[in-house]
Structure formats: C-alpha cells, structure tokens
Design an enzyme around this catalytic site. Structure first.
Site, mmCIF file in Angstrom:
data_model
loop_
_atom_site.group_PDB
_atom_site.id
_atom_site.type_symbol
_atom_site.label_atom_id
_atom_site.label_comp_id
_atom_site.label_asym_id
_atom_site.label_seq_id
_atom_site.Cartn_x
_atom_site.Cartn_y
_atom_site.Cartn_z
ATOM 1 N N THR A 52 0.744 -1.336 -0.030
ATOM 2 C CA THR A 52 0.055 0.058 -0.084
ATOM 3 C C THR A 52 0.809 1.319 0.037
ATOM 4 O O THR A 52 1.835 1.388 0.758
ATOM 5 C CB THR A 52 -0.930 -0.035 1.325
ATOM 6 O OG1 THR A 52 -1.777 -1.147 1.370
ATOM 7 C CG2 THR A 52 -1.830 1.278 1.173
ATOM 8 N N LYS A 60 -1.079 -0.889 -4.094
ATOM 9 C CA LYS A 60 -2.300 -0.428 -4.075
ATOM 10 C C LYS A 60 -2.205 1.040 -3.547
ATOM 11 O O LYS A 60 -1.495 1.470 -2.469
ATOM 12 C CB LYS A 60 -2.860 -1.266 -2.955
ATOM 13 C CG LYS A 60 -4.582 -0.711 -2.531
ATOM 14 C CD LYS A 60 -4.985 -1.555 -1.426
ATOM 15 C CE LYS A 60 -6.172 -1.059 -0.675
ATOM 16 N NZ LYS A 60 -7.149 -1.790 0.377
ATOM 17 N N LYS A 74 -3.617 4.656 -2.287
ATOM 18 C CA LYS A 74 -4.763 5.379 -1.734
ATOM 19 C C LYS A 74 -4.855 6.465 -2.405
ATOM 20 O O LYS A 74 -4.115 7.359 -2.480
ATOM 21 C CB LYS A 74 -4.173 5.343 -0.260
ATOM 22 C CG LYS A 74 -4.368 4.198 0.649
ATOM 23 C CD LYS A 74 -5.764 3.905 0.782
ATOM 24 C CE LYS A 74 -5.730 2.697 1.854
ATOM 25 N NZ LYS A 74 -6.933 1.937 1.921
ATOM 26 N N ASP A 116 -7.570 2.680 -4.253
ATOM 27 C CA ASP A 116 -8.559 2.593 -3.234
ATOM 28 C C ASP A 116 -8.998 4.157 -3.073
ATOM 29 O O ASP A 116 -8.171 4.835 -2.481
ATOM 30 C CB ASP A 116 -7.901 1.858 -2.163
ATOM 31 C CG ASP A 116 -8.909 1.655 -1.064
ATOM 32 O OD1 ASP A 116 -10.266 2.197 -1.115
ATOM 33 O OD2 ASP A 116 -8.799 1.367 0.214
ATOM 34 N N GLU A 129 -11.314 0.443 -5.909
ATOM 35 C CA GLU A 129 -11.940 -0.131 -4.353
ATOM 36 C C GLU A 129 -12.735 0.951 -3.864
ATOM 37 O O GLU A 129 -12.233 2.304 -3.737
ATOM 38 C CB GLU A 129 -10.633 -0.462 -3.654
ATOM 39 C CG GLU A 129 -11.417 -1.326 -2.479
ATOM 40 C CD GLU A 129 -10.166 -1.880 -1.500
ATOM 41 O OE1 GLU A 129 -10.504 -2.276 -0.349
ATOM 42 O OE2 GLU A 129 -8.897 -1.698 -1.935
ATOM 43 N N LYS A 131 -12.739 -8.278 5.096
ATOM 44 C CA LYS A 131 -11.673 -8.068 6.116
ATOM 45 C C LYS A 131 -12.313 -8.957 7.316
ATOM 46 O O LYS A 131 -13.441 -8.786 7.568
ATOM 47 C CB LYS A 131 -11.274 -6.723 6.279
ATOM 48 C CG LYS A 131 -11.058 -5.865 5.204
ATOM 49 C CD LYS A 131 -10.958 -4.309 5.454
ATOM 50 C CE LYS A 131 -10.314 -3.704 4.373
ATOM 51 N NZ LYS A 131 -10.302 -2.225 4.354
ATOM 52 N N CYS A 166 -7.071 -6.125 4.854
ATOM 53 C CA CYS A 166 -6.691 -5.885 6.363
ATOM 54 C C CYS A 166 -6.736 -4.604 6.920
ATOM 55 O O CYS A 166 -6.869 -3.516 5.954
ATOM 56 C CB CYS A 166 -5.448 -6.375 6.777
ATOM 57 S SG CYS A 166 -4.139 -5.738 6.197
ATOM 58 N N ASP A 168 -4.548 -7.930 -0.067
ATOM 59 C CA ASP A 168 -3.743 -6.793 0.794
ATOM 60 C C ASP A 168 -3.672 -6.959 2.111
ATOM 61 O O ASP A 168 -4.438 -6.450 2.946
ATOM 62 C CB ASP A 168 -4.743 -5.328 0.390
ATOM 63 C CG ASP A 168 -4.203 -4.360 0.917
ATOM 64 O OD1 ASP A 168 -3.004 -4.082 1.421
ATOM 65 O OD2 ASP A 168 -5.227 -3.378 1.428
#
Length: 320
Positions: free
Chosen positions: A118, A141, A143, A168, A194, A239, A267, A289
């Site tokens: 991430t 990933k 953000k 995401d 996401e 999750k 998570c 992830d």
C-alpha cells in the site's frame, strides 16, 4: 477464562487515506484460556463503523466464559470484537487438539500469498518516490480519494512504470470524479478500483458501465451484505474485522464466489496476529492486501514473514 486488553503499536510513518491519518494502531487482543491452553486473536475497532477500543473490550468481557465459536456468531454482530474472540477460539482449538487451524477448518495447507503493497495518500511527488522505492513489488495499492487525484496516479505510474496497480478511493469520490477518472485509470493499467463512492450512495454503479472492475469495501461486511452488491460491484474486499472473524470470512468468501463476485482479502493497519487467519481466507483470492504490519515500528513475536511479493503462512508459535 476470557479476557481482552488494548495494545498500541506505533507506525514508522503516518498512514494516510481520504478520511485522515494515523501514527499508531490501537488494537484489542482477546485471549481464551481453557484446560491449560490459551488461544488469542486480534481486532481493530474502526470508528468508521461506530466501534471503539473501550466498547470492544467491554463487549468481549460481557460474553459467557465458556462460549463456543458457534454461539459467538449469534451473541455478537460482525465487528472487530467478535473477530478477536472468534480467532482466539480457533487458536485455542488448534492448541488443544494439536491440529492446525487450516486442518480444523477443512482447508488445504496454506501457501504464500501474493499481496499488494500500500502507498499512503500524499503529494504526487511523495507518491512517485514511494512508487519508485517499491517498483520491485508484484502489486501496488494506491490510496486516493480526493478531487485532485489525477496527478497522484500519474506520478505513481511514472515512478513504477511496470508494476501492477489497484487504487482505493475509500469512499472519497463523487460519481462525476469517478466517471472522469475511470478512462484514465484504464489507460494507466489500473486493474481495479476499490470503493469509489460512499456506502449508501453507490446505487449509480448499477447504472453505468464498469470496464474497470469495482470492489466493495465499506459496502461489504458479512454474508448477509453480499447479495445486495450484485450488479453494483464486481469484487468484494473481505476483512476479518468486518466479517467478525475467520468463521464468517470463510463463509463470505464461498458465498461471494457463488454469487459471481471476485474476492479480495484485506486488512486494517494491524499486527501479524491479524494477518495469520487472513492468510487462510486469502488462499486463491483474486487480490490480497495483507501488509497491515509492514510499517510498524514493532510487531508481535514470531511475526508473519514477508518477501518482496508475498506474505507467508504464520508460524504456530504466533497463531493457529
């Protein structure tokens, strides 16, 4: 004996998403001791879902001492507190029987899982530098979740030209922002987005083309939440803190596939004790992830092992 306590794990660097930043993970650790054996599990109460550490501890301590895993599913709603106890009961059974959790659950032996690494929300320049430092990863990933994300994703792609990308938005976009960004995300090779829109304001996803697969995170919780996502989403992010433990997560994984939804296993920012059961759910997932402890200044003893691309199954000294 059933008990719970709060523990704080500091991060090396701030972790930032569209809703804010955090510099530590404050988790709830549940323990169940019976017959000379002790099992434990971890949950991270999330304010986004109205959870607090103090409330989770009180709820756990109010449970009957001898509660079973089956009874737990009815005694508490899906939440971080139930996750901590559910995983503690799985760990207790593994220790009492001498059989690993994967075997108790009727699963095949777990293998290393390829995971996303991430990149926190930051300035385009900082995100490009972070992408360049992690261009050797299998998957990044990213953000996002602001009205000015185009320079950020362009910068990430420039910093890591060949790495696979998912993004995401953490509920941070409007339909107009999503519609404007989607073709550019496709152009940049993004595989999936996401939770682009807020939970409860995502009906329009059923009315538009989705050439870029859309994943439900905040909109996906337990098995009961899944049928309502069909037609709006293509993927669900499971999750354990949302499903309320390993028991429900395994059921949700199977139900998502039955409904034709792809599966991502994610998570919270939490320790290796949270990652250990999640690795079992992530076997065969479309995306995973599970880098929650990656930026922790200190993790649990016997932490899960990471390499540049994978998370490895936990040692029995940690869990399961």
């Amino acid at each position: 004996m059933l008990d719970a306590r709060a523990e704080t794990f500091h991060l090396r660097n701030p972790f930032t998403i569209s809703r804010g930043s955090k510099t530590e993970a404050r988790v709830v650790t549940a323990s169940v001791t019976r017959g000379g054996h002790r099992g434990w599990g971890e949950g991270l109460p999330y304010p986004r879902y109205g959870e607090t550490v103090e409330g989770a501890i009180a709820a756990i301590r109010a449970l009957p001492e001898g509660i079973s895993r089956a009874a737990l599913q009815e005694a508490m709603p899906p939440c971080a507190a139930r996750n901590a106890v559910d995983c503690a009961l799985w760990d207790l059974e593994a220790k009492a029987t001498g059989r690993p959790v994967w075997q108790l659950a009727g699963l095949p032996p777990p293998q290393p899982v390829e995971i996303a690494f991430t990149l926190s929300l930051d300035t385009p320049q900082a995100m490009r530098a972070a992408a360049a430092r992690n261009a050797h990863r299998a998957l990044l990933k990213v953000k996002l979740g602001t009205p000015s994300d185009m320079p950020r994703i362009e910068a990430v792609r420039a910093g890591a030209p060949r790495v696979r990308l998912i993004v995401d938005a953490n509920e941070g976009w409007t339909p107009e922002i999503y519609a404007d960004l989607a073709p550019h995300l496709l152009r940049l090779g993004v595989e999936m987005v996401e939770q682009p829109l807020p939970q409860g304001a995502d009906d329009m996803l059923a009315e538009i083309a989705r050439p870029l697969p859309v994943c439900a995170d905040e909109s996906a919780h337990d098995v009961a939440s899944l049928p309502g996502l069909v037609g709006r989403y293509d993927v669900v992010n499971l999750k354990l803190d949302k499903t309320g433990g390993l028991t429900e997560a395994l059921r949700a994984r199977d139900e998502a596939r039955r409904l034709g939804l792809k599966v991502m296993v994610g998570c919270m920012v939490s320790t290796s004790l949270s990652m250990a059961p999640a690795v079992l759910v992530a076997q065969g997932a479309d995306w995973s992830d599970l880098d929650g402890p990656a930026d922790m200044a200190q993790d649990r003893d016997y932490p899960v092992r990471y390499d540049d691309r994978h998370i490895h199954p936990a040692l029995p000294q940690l869990w399961g």
